[in-house]
Design an enzyme around this catalytic site. Structure first.
Site, PDB file in Angstrom:
ATOM      1  N   GLY A  47     -35.129 -18.984  18.518  1.00 38.41           N
ATOM      2  CA  GLY A  47     -35.723 -20.131  17.859  1.00 38.41           C
ATOM      3  C   GLY A  47     -36.155 -19.834  16.434  1.00 38.41           C
ATOM      4  N   GLY A  72     -34.404 -17.784  14.292  1.00 36.91           N
ATOM      5  CA  GLY A  72     -33.250 -17.560  13.433  1.00 36.91           C
ATOM      6  C   GLY A  72     -32.327 -16.525  14.055  1.00 36.91           C
ATOM      7  N   VAL A  99     -30.486 -12.500  14.291  1.00 30.92           N
ATOM      8  CA  VAL A  99     -30.737 -11.060  14.191  1.00 30.92           C
ATOM      9  C   VAL A  99     -29.445 -10.389  13.762  1.00 30.92           C
ATOM     10  CG1 VAL A  99     -31.472  -8.982  15.399  1.00 30.92           C
ATOM     11  CG2 VAL A  99     -32.467 -11.183  16.020  1.00 30.92           C
ATOM     12  N   ASP A 144     -43.587 -14.130  27.897  1.00 28.91           N
ATOM     13  CA  ASP A 144     -42.164 -14.482  27.954  1.00 28.91           C
ATOM     14  C   ASP A 144     -41.335 -13.286  28.410  1.00 28.91           C
ATOM     15  OD1 ASP A 144     -39.972 -16.144  27.812  1.00 28.91           O
ATOM     16  OD2 ASP A 144     -39.629 -15.815  25.680  1.00 28.91           O
TER      17      ASP A 144
END
Length: 915
Positions: free
Chosen positions: A610, A612, A614, A724
């Protein structure tokens, strides 16, 4: 035949030693205790001389003393350990247990309420390359008045030894091990596993017979028991009867009768194992004219252990002198030894060296057809082979960090024992590399109140890559020798009181980019090149002097302005937000142009979220890195991005992905991480992955992830909730070490009393705590639930949400009916093709089920989960060793030799003391 009165006198005189070993109370009249204070200095000196190779530590006392009953000189433990508290056994224990009054070493103890690992340092006079018998003694005795018996782990050196479990308040536990010292200094460490405060009553070290017990740097022997056979009383023998201070306990051997002792065997004792004459004076033989002795031993705690069994024989019957033959064979676990012939009063030891005794000890001693007499057995010993898989920290690094600790008087609770091992208890501020012999690669002593000059001992850390000594009170020059450290990439000396010039060699490394050098906030440190001393400047012409003075003034004014601007830029927050506040990063700053260069103009994408994308990058054409670039259009990504930076600035652990640097330039933001070459765990468990993770690899990944999560929950103050956790956020290094990543949704407990985090929706479907839907709260037990789902993924190979036509099924819904049927082979990932230990597999399933309970109160803490997983790995490794041994046995010849193996610490639990 002794009269009852004579027998009473003998037993009464032997009672103190009997009480020491067995902890049994008595209502008999007892002799007066001979206190150490009644012995003069000469007697103490004599006692020390008579205890060669002994270190005897009474834990929890202030003064040394001589135990007049045993002749052993005990030392206070204050010179062997820096932490802990002294306590006396409770008054009720002293009243109810006579031996506590008589034997000083068990009337007190030292407990360790602080720190995870507390270590005793042992430095025997005989030094390295010698074997020693180490005995640790434990008597809880309700010293703290809580009636809560703790459970904790014991380590010798850097390897696990045993778990201390006491069945009652008054139980006496002896744990023995024969251990080979590879260095002049050794450690015995007590590790808090979250099940109570560790303690110890006494710690004793005895020089052992190395040629009799072939211990090495990779194998130790855990002593289960030394058994004296044929003795009619409950009397036990130890030092001085036994020079090695073994405790010989009577054993009732099945289907046997004792043999009358001889009185002359003492002059004949000269065997390798130095069995006491008093032990060899008695023996057993078969009952009712039988010609066989049979014995079976099995340990439910260690069902796959290997053992060393030592038999001790000595012919003590007068009939054997009348040309009557005593000859027999030993059949041990199916392997025959002998025939063996005994000679009158000549001791004969037989050990199982080079013979695979594993799982069950089963032996029969049979008289041969030619034998005139039945077989006998005088004594025996069992030892359990304990593998020592880990090597201590590199000696050069170990000596250097110990010298640093001593120089600066560093008193951190966890700076005890080996610096790097066990891995989960590495010293705070240290990072180690574990490829073979551990090496220290990072040392952070920032804000540690260091004073004085920079020690030259830092230059002995030859593998170090990052050294942070910032914000201390260090004085004097910067040592040039630091430039000679071949692997040093980051040197932070900011915020000290250093003076003089910066060595040119360090400047050169900084200029060519091979070293990040931080020297800010050292007001007396000259960083210019060259340093100007205005008092030494001489000008012949006054006009020129004036002009130069003006130019110098202008120059310094410009320099000051430049420094102010630069400092202001450095102090600007990495990420600013009127809504979210700001923060500073202490990690290495990068420009956006450097980010472009590192990533090769953003050529290779290795991930996306979310926030961007890598990208794969490289620093100085060396180690690969992962560069997370924030997308300007991502609002939620910005918040996650900022949270991740905040957390990774304060948490450091080998099982958490490390932050290397950052970029914050004109709204362009990026984070640089260590590159995880093997991607994430979910990729390795997918059907499309051709390389199947082996069962042992899956267990290790689970343990690694548990270490990281346990650190966030219990190692960080305040605690951190990841929120998460999932298989896609568990990344794998090139060597398959697991590290937890993606901290964008993580939260910190603001107060220790806070039991939950009220939050907006977070997490990933399939891994989210079911209680969240009702309460809207997430806490540490929510992470435990997510970890349970990850365990089920490792077990089954299935994802958290299993895709079937037209819908998805949660892994628990799919798995529950299969678990109820009890067929483990339908539960475990079929791609493993049955290559796993059933016991270990069921235990992992049980752990996962407990983690994934619908009610958070039913879920365990991560400390307990980690302990249980480590036990699973121990079971699996033992299973692997069993398979290898069985394989070797099927391919070996039919003439086996005798092997060095071991026994069970359950028999080391001495009889409980009646109240």
């Amino acid at each position: 035949m002794m009269s009852r009165h004579e027998l009473f006198i003998v037993l009464n005189n032997l009672l103190p030693l009997f009480i020491l070993v067995f902890g049994i109370t008595s209502s008999w009249d007892t002799p007066t205790l001979t206190e150490a204070t009644k012995h003069d200095v000469g007697r103490r000196k004599l006692a020390t001389q008579n205890n060669p190779g002994f270190i005897s530590i009474d834990c929890g006392v202030e003064e040394d003393y001589l135990n007049g009953e045993t002749g052993i000189y005990y030392k206070s433990d204050k010179d062997f350990i820096e932490t802990g508290e002294n306590h006396d056994i409770s008054a009720s224990a002293s009243r109810n247990n006579y031996y506590v009054v008589q034997w000083r070493e068990y009337g007190n103890l030292r407990s360790f309420p602080d720190g995870k690992k507390n270590c005793y340092t042992l430095k025997p006079e005989q030094g390295r390359n010698n074997s020693y018998r180490i005995r640790a003694s434990f008597l809880y005795g309700n010293y703290d008045g809580k009636n809560e018996i703790p459970e904790f782990e014991l380590y010798v050196g850097v390897n696990y030894w045993d778990t201390v479990r006491l069945p009652s308040l008054w139980y006496m536990l002896f744990l023995d091990i024969i251990y080979f010292f590879t260095a002049d200094t050794g450690y015995v460490c007590l590790v808090n596993t979250g099940l109570g405060i560790p303690f110890i009553s006494a710690l004793e070290l005895r020089l052992s017979n190395e040629s009799a017990f072939n211990t090495t740097y990779s194998v130790a022997l855990g002593n289960v028991r030394a058994s004296d056979l044929g003795i009619s009383s409950n009397h036990s023998f130890r030092y001085k009867d036994d020079g090695y201070d073994r405790i010989w306990q009577p054993l009732q051997f099945p289907s046997s009768v004792p043999i009358s002792p001889s009185l002359n065997i003492a002059n004949q004792v000269d065997d390798l194992y130095k069995v006491p004459a008093e032990v060899l004076r008695t023996a057993i033989q078969p009952v009712n004219g039988s010609r066989s002795l049979n014995y079976t031993y099995y340990s439910s705690r260690f069902p796959f252990s290997q053992y060393l069994v030592c038999f001790y024989f000595a012919e003590i019957e007068e009939t054997a002198r009348q040309d009557r033959l005593r000859e027999f064979t030993i059949t041990l676990n199916g392997f025959k030894i002998g025939p063996i012939t005994l000679e009158y009063l000549k001791p004969l030891p037989v050990s199982s060296q080079n013979l695979p005794v594993q799982g069950v000890i089963n032996f029969t001693i049979d008289a041969t057809e030619e034998s005139d007499l039945p077989p006998i057995l005088n004594a025996m010993e069992f030892y359990q082979v304990l593998p020592l898989p880990y090597s201590p920290t590199d000696p050069t690094d170990g000596d250097a960090i110990m010298a640093i600790k001593q120089t600066y008087n560093i008193n951190k609770d966890d700076w005890q024992g080996d610096p790097c091992l066990p891995k989960e208890y590495t010293w705070s501020g240290l990072t180690c590399r574990f490829n073979g012999t551990p090496r220290i690669i990072s040392l952070n002593l920032s804000a540690s109140k260091l004073t004085g000059a920079i020690s030259l001992s830092f230059s002995n850390l030859q593998a170090i890559e990052s050294l942070d000594l910032s914000y201390n009170e260090l004085t004097g020059p910067v040592p040039e020798v630091l430039a000679q450290l071949p692997n040093l990439k980051v040197l932070n000396l900011s915020g000290n009181k250093l003076a003089g010039s910066v060595p040119q060699s360090l400047k050169d490394k900084s200029d060519d980019g091979s070293l990040v050098l931080r020297l800010a906030e050292n007001p007396d440190l000259c960083q210019m090149d060259p340093c100007h001393d205005k008092e030494k400047k001489k000008f012949v012409v006054p006009v020129v002097a004036s002009i130069v003075s003006v130019l110098v003034l202008i120059f310094f004014s410009i320099l000051i302005v430049f420094c102010m601007i630069r400092r202001r830029r450095q102090q600007e927050p990495l990420i600013k937000s009127s809504e979210e506040g700001s923060f500073k990063s202490k990690n290495r700053p990068f420009s956006y142009s450097q980010i472009v260069k590192i990533t090769g103009n953003f050529t290779t994408v290795v991930g996306e979220g979310g926030f961007g994308k890598v990208y794969l990058g490289s620093l100085n054409d060396e180690a690969p890195v992962a560069v997370k670039l924030l997308s300007p259009s991502s609002k939620q990504g910005f918040k996650e991005f900022r949270a991740e930076v905040q957390l990774l600035m304060i948490v450091h652990h080998r099982n958490l992905v490390s932050l290397i640097g950052y970029c914050d330039e004109n709204g362009k933001m990026a984070l640089i991480y260590e590159y995880m070459a093997n991607g994430n765990l979910r990729q390795h468990l997918s059907d499309t992955n051709g390389n199947v993770l082996k069962w042992k690899e899956r267990l290790q990944i689970a343990i690694d992830a548990a270490y990281g999560l346990e650190y966030l929950h219990n190692g960080c103050k305040p605690s951190i909730v990841h929120r998460d956790l999932k298989s896609a956020n568990i990344l794998l290094t090139e060597s398959m070490q697991a590290k937890i990543a993606d901290f964008g949704l993580s939260k910190i407990f603001l107060t220790e009393n806070e039991s939950h985090i009220s939050t907006c929706p977070a997490g990933t479907p399939g891994y989210l705590d079911p209680e969240f839907h009702c309460s809207g709260n997430l806490n540490k037990k929510s992470d435990v639930y997510s970890f349970g789902i990850v365990l089920f993924e490792l077990i089954t190979g299935q994802p958290a949400i299993i895709r079937i036509p037209d819908c998805g099924v949660h892994i628990l819904q799919w798995l529950s009916p299969i678990v109820e049927k009890g067929d483990i082979r339908n539960i475990i990932d079929p791609s493993l093709q049955g290559e796993f230990d059933v016991n270990a597999a069921w235990k992992v399933v049980d752990i996962a089920m407990s983690c994934a309970q619908p009610a958070s109160i039913q879920r365990p803490d991560m400390s307990l989960v980690l302990t249980e997983l480590k036990e699973c790995m121990a079971i699996e490794m033992a299973h692997g060793r069993t398979q290898r041994v069985l394989s070797n046995m099927t391919t070996s010849s039919n003439s086996p030799e005798i092997s060095l193996l071991n026994v069970d610490s359950e028999l080391n639990l001495l009889n409980p003391i009646p109240r």
